[in-house]
Design a protein around this motif. Structure first.
Motif, PDB file in Angstrom:
ATOM      1  N   GLU A 127      -6.908  23.964 -40.098  1.00  0.00           N
ATOM      2  CA  GLU A 127      -6.711  24.757 -38.884  1.00  0.00           C
ATOM      3  C   GLU A 127      -6.897  26.249 -39.171  1.00  0.00           C
ATOM      4  N   GLN A 128      -6.347  26.702 -40.291  1.00  0.00           N
ATOM      5  CA  GLN A 128      -6.470  28.115 -40.649  1.00  0.00           C
ATOM      6  C   GLN A 128      -7.927  28.501 -40.895  1.00  0.00           C
ATOM      7  N   LEU A 129      -8.652  27.635 -41.610  1.00  0.00           N
ATOM      8  CA  LEU A 129     -10.062  27.917 -41.888  1.00  0.00           C
ATOM      9  C   LEU A 129     -10.879  27.901 -40.604  1.00  0.00           C
ATOM     10  N   PHE A 130     -10.657  26.887 -39.785  1.00  0.00           N
ATOM     11  CA  PHE A 130     -11.425  26.750 -38.551  1.00  0.00           C
ATOM     12  C   PHE A 130     -11.157  27.923 -37.615  1.00  0.00           C
ATOM     13  N   SER A 131      -9.902  28.290 -37.453  1.00  0.00           N
ATOM     14  CA  SER A 131      -9.570  29.402 -36.561  1.00  0.00           C
ATOM     15  C   SER A 131     -10.148  30.716 -37.073  1.00  0.00           C
ATOM     16  N   VAL A 142      -6.009  23.241 -56.666  1.00  0.00           N
ATOM     17  CA  VAL A 142      -5.963  23.740 -55.299  1.00  0.00           C
ATOM     18  C   VAL A 142      -6.149  22.592 -54.312  1.00  0.00           C
ATOM     19  N   ILE A 143      -7.001  21.647 -54.657  1.00  0.00           N
ATOM     20  CA  ILE A 143      -7.199  20.474 -53.798  1.00  0.00           C
ATOM     21  C   ILE A 143      -5.883  19.736 -53.622  1.00  0.00           C
ATOM     22  N   SER A 144      -5.178  19.549 -54.725  1.00  0.00           N
ATOM     23  CA  SER A 144      -3.886  18.857 -54.656  1.00  0.00           C
ATOM     24  C   SER A 144      -2.891  19.648 -53.822  1.00  0.00           C
ATOM     25  N   ALA A 145      -2.834  20.966 -54.038  1.00  0.00           N
ATOM     26  CA  ALA A 145      -1.853  21.792 -53.336  1.00  0.00           C
ATOM     27  C   ALA A 145      -2.127  21.869 -51.843  1.00  0.00           C
ATOM     28  N   LYS A 146      -3.396  21.891 -51.465  1.00  0.00           N
ATOM     29  CA  LYS A 146      -3.751  22.100 -50.058  1.00  0.00           C
ATOM     30  C   LYS A 146      -3.981  20.820 -49.271  1.00  0.00           C
ATOM     31  N   ILE A 179       0.001  19.546 -44.602  1.00  0.00           N
ATOM     32  CA  ILE A 179      -0.521  20.777 -45.204  1.00  0.00           C
ATOM     33  C   ILE A 179      -2.045  20.811 -45.094  1.00  0.00           C
ATOM     34  N   ALA A 180      -2.676  19.659 -45.295  1.00  0.00           N
ATOM     35  CA  ALA A 180      -4.136  19.592 -45.187  1.00  0.00           C
ATOM     36  C   ALA A 180      -4.583  19.972 -43.774  1.00  0.00           C
ATOM     37  N   GLN A 181      -3.882  19.440 -42.775  1.00  0.00           N
ATOM     38  CA  GLN A 181      -4.231  19.766 -41.392  1.00  0.00           C
ATOM     39  C   GLN A 181      -4.050  21.257 -41.131  1.00  0.00           C
ATOM     40  N   ARG A 182      -2.963  21.820 -41.624  1.00  0.00           N
ATOM     41  CA  ARG A 182      -2.711  23.242 -41.440  1.00  0.00           C
ATOM     42  C   ARG A 182      -3.779  24.080 -42.143  1.00  0.00           C
TER      43      ARG A 182
END
Length: 669
Positions: free
Chosen positions: A414-418, A398-402, A408-411
């Motif tokens: 952003e999703q977690l923070f929002s 999952v670390i590699s994928a995200k 993708i990491a920034q996105r």
């Protein structure tokens, strides 16, 4: 313009080199070397960043003014590093910012080499130098350079320090209890062996031990190996804090926490080893433990010694919630409901005792281990991030994928923070509704969870033939033999059973056989039982799906698992079961529940096909699954061969199919 730094809102931790729950190769020496390796890595990254900035800042002091504070710091640098100063005077006499950055580079190099005389004693000293540059730039017509060039470097230092990621320790409560029993006997505390005591007596005895001035600067050589290992962990933690600062280490997680005494043991070991700062984190994993978690924490929060420890740390309590073992224990639907209820009740108990909570969500990559759409999951659980605090695990692939790709990491972040912001600053729709409506929804979920858990447990834990079906219709034996189920041993005991098998290989094996049983079993039985003889019940569930984000996320994630499963392939694996009666009965029951789950999920969501409202995900699965099929057929063929003649060649071929199927299904466990 640059108006000053924003607070740091994101930090990183790691279990690499610290998690020894069932992992015999993680020792105190490994923990120390892990910290030193991380320290070298981040200091080298800072050196590279400083080099880039040195090349960027060519402003001459006769054209661009600098602050008096920066000039004074340069004088101190000249006195501390005369050789470096002499070199800089030859090449950068008027380029003051470049000169300051060059001194920073020299001090970082000394820090990396362990030169305490001129190196930075702590990351705060490096950060102070960077802030001096920023303040000077902002005051002298260079705000963009302050925010666009220096701020990213300063943010890295605030986030990673000199340790990169906080190394967290974890071990099993039974091992800790055994060590406590031996050490209590060593100090002559209590007449009765610790593990023979009931929970209240354990707490009383540990309270006496905590009140005594016991210290163990050296580990008694007469102690058992496990006791020596536990003590070595805490001594290593103290040394790591001395070398890397208090943020380098100092979190201790207790696997399978069953009582407040488990937390008191860790508090006592902290005292014995002289660990300066420690965050004690109970981990609640099974359905029963999640149900008992509020009572356990209330008992801890009212214990005088623990209350004193908590107050010294700002009354902040981190609690880890395990998604994997609860799922393996009672199935997908029951586990998610247990987590929801545990969060709600823990939040209320914490409020009563004036404790600030941080929930550490122990999610894996697959849906049956808490994976799925993180943004929706956080928003759907109103207590997931109390007061804007949340902690999440991310596992291997999952670390590699995200995070391997910067965009993708920034996105992802952003999703977690929002999601955290929304769950705290925007009132959730269900909170605006009448309490009676929410109470009714929760009552429905409780009924669904009970039926689902009963259906799941009847198959997995109460049907004797199931274990035979599981072992022979999945490649679990091969996964265990090859150590493909994570870095730790796949079972908590040498002779594995369904009870001792860890959740990762449990999920991994069902993914390989394409049945994904652990991600959906029990849902169909629960919905069917709820709507039976109640014509209005189906419409009630449909209303819950439309209006309650928790229930909607629950069913949407289940849809993804049902869509990934392939029971034509699954039937081929079932044919590996040698007993025809077991094969027919078990596979027939699993397939019937799969079909029932699809029927009722579609009925509640009012869709004509799975993932109808998520076309991108549906198309991705439809496109990807056929390419995995040949790997399954190869695995089936060579599993049969391997059973007859386990040659190295067949072994390697099977290993490749396991990796290939996991990659193609985007799931391991």
């Amino acid at each position: 313009s640059w108006t000053g730094p924003l607070p740091t809102w994101l930090t990183f931790g790691s279990w690499v080199g610290g998690d020894r729950d069932g992992h015999p190769h993680v020792t105190a020496g490994v923990s120390l070397e892990t910290l030193r390796h991380q320290r070298r890595a981040i200091l080298r990254a800072y050196l590279a960043h400083a080099e880039r900035l040195i090349r960027s800042f060519s402003q001459a002091v006769n054209l661009v003014s600098v602050s008096e504070a920066l000039q004074q710091s340069l004088e101190r640098d000249r006195q501390a590093l005369p050789a470096v100063a002499a070199t800089l005077e030859r090449f950068e006499a008027t380029e003051v910012y470049r000169k300051k950055l060059s001194f920073i580079h020299a001090r970082l190099q000394a820090t990396l080499e362990g030169d305490a005389t001129v190196g930075y004693p702590a990351p705060e000293a490096l950060l102070a130098d960077l802030r001096l540059i920023q303040t000077s730039l902002a005051a002298h017509r260079s705000p963009w350079a302050a925010s666009g060039l220096i701020e990213p470097f300063a943010r890295q230092v605030e986030t990673f320090g000199f340790h990169l990621a906080r190394i967290e320790f974890r071990d099993h409560r039974d091992k800790l209890a055994g060590a406590a029993e031996e050490l209590l006997r060593h100090f002559g505390v209590g007449p009765t062996p610790y593990r023979q005591l009931e929970e209240p007596a354990r707490q009383t005895l540990l309270g006496e031990a905590l009140a005594a001035p016991h210290r163990l600067r050296e580990i008694p050589p007469s102690c058992r190996h496990d006791t020596q290992d536990v003590l070595a962990q805490f001594h290593a933690m103290a040394q790591m804090q001395a070398e890397g600062g208090p943020e380098a280490a100092g979190t201790y997680l207790i696997s399978m926490t069953r009582g407040a005494s488990d937390l008191l043991i860790v508090l006592w070991f902290k005292q014995l080893a002289g660990v300066e700062r420690l965050t004690i984190v109970p981990l609640f994993e099974t359905l029963d433990d999640l149900a008992r978690a509020p009572a356990i924490m209330t008992s801890a929060w009212t214990h005088p010694a623990y209350r004193q420890y908590l107050a010294a740390g700002g009354s902040l309590q981190e609690i880890m919630l395990g998604y994997s073992d609860s799922n393996k224990d009672g199935g997908y639907l029951a586990a998610n409901w247990a987590l929801y209820r545990a969060e709600a009740q823990l939040a209320k108990a914490a409020a009563r005792h004036h404790v600030q909570l941080v929930f550490f969500h122990g999610k894996g990559g697959t849906i049956d281990r808490g994976g799925g759409m993180s943004h929706r999951a956080i928003v759907a659980q109103p207590w997931a991030a109390p007061a804007g605090r949340i902690k999440l695990t991310e596992q291997g692939e999952v670390i590699s994928a995200k995070y391997a790709n910067v965009t993708i990491a920034q996105r992802t972040l952003e999703q977690l923070f929002s999601a955290v912001v929304l769950s705290n600053l925007v009132e959730a729709p269900h909170e605006r509704r009448a309490r009676s409506t929410v109470a009714r929804w929760e009552a429905v979920m409780r009924e669904l969870a009970e039926v689902s858990a009963a259906s799941y447990r009847a198959l997995v834990w109460e049907t004797p033939a199931f274990f035979t079906y599981y072992v022979e219709s999945t490649p679990i034996r091969l996964i265990l033999e090859q150590g493909l189920a994570g870095s730790r041993p796949a079972s908590r005991e040498a002779a594995w059973t369904l009870s001792t098998l860890r959740a990762i290989p449990w999920v991994f094996s069902w993914v390989q056989s394409r049945q994904l049983l652990s991600a959906w079993y029990g849902i169909g039985a629960a919905i069917e039982a709820f709507v039976r003889d109640r014509p209005e019940a189906l419409e009630e569930l449909r209303g819950m799906y439309r209006q309650w984000s928790f229930f909607r996320t629950l069913l949407d994630n289940a849809q993804a698992s049902l869509a990934k499963a392939d029971f034509y392939i699954g039937e081929q694996y079932a044919r590996l079961v040698r007993d025809p009666a077991v094969r027919r009965r078990m596979f027939g029951q699993v397939r019937a529940e799969y079909q029932q789950a699809i029927k009722w999920v579609l009925a509640v969501t009012q869709q004509s096909m799975l993932l109808e409202t998520q076309p991108v995900l549906r198309h991705s699965i439809q496109l990807r699954n056929p390419y995995v099929d040949p790997l399954n057929y190869l695995q089936l063929r060579f599993l049969a061969e391997y059973a007859q003649a386990p040659t190295p060649e067949v072994h390697e071929l099977l290993r490749l199919t396991i990796h290939g199927i996991a990659f193609g299904m985007k799931s391991t466990g």
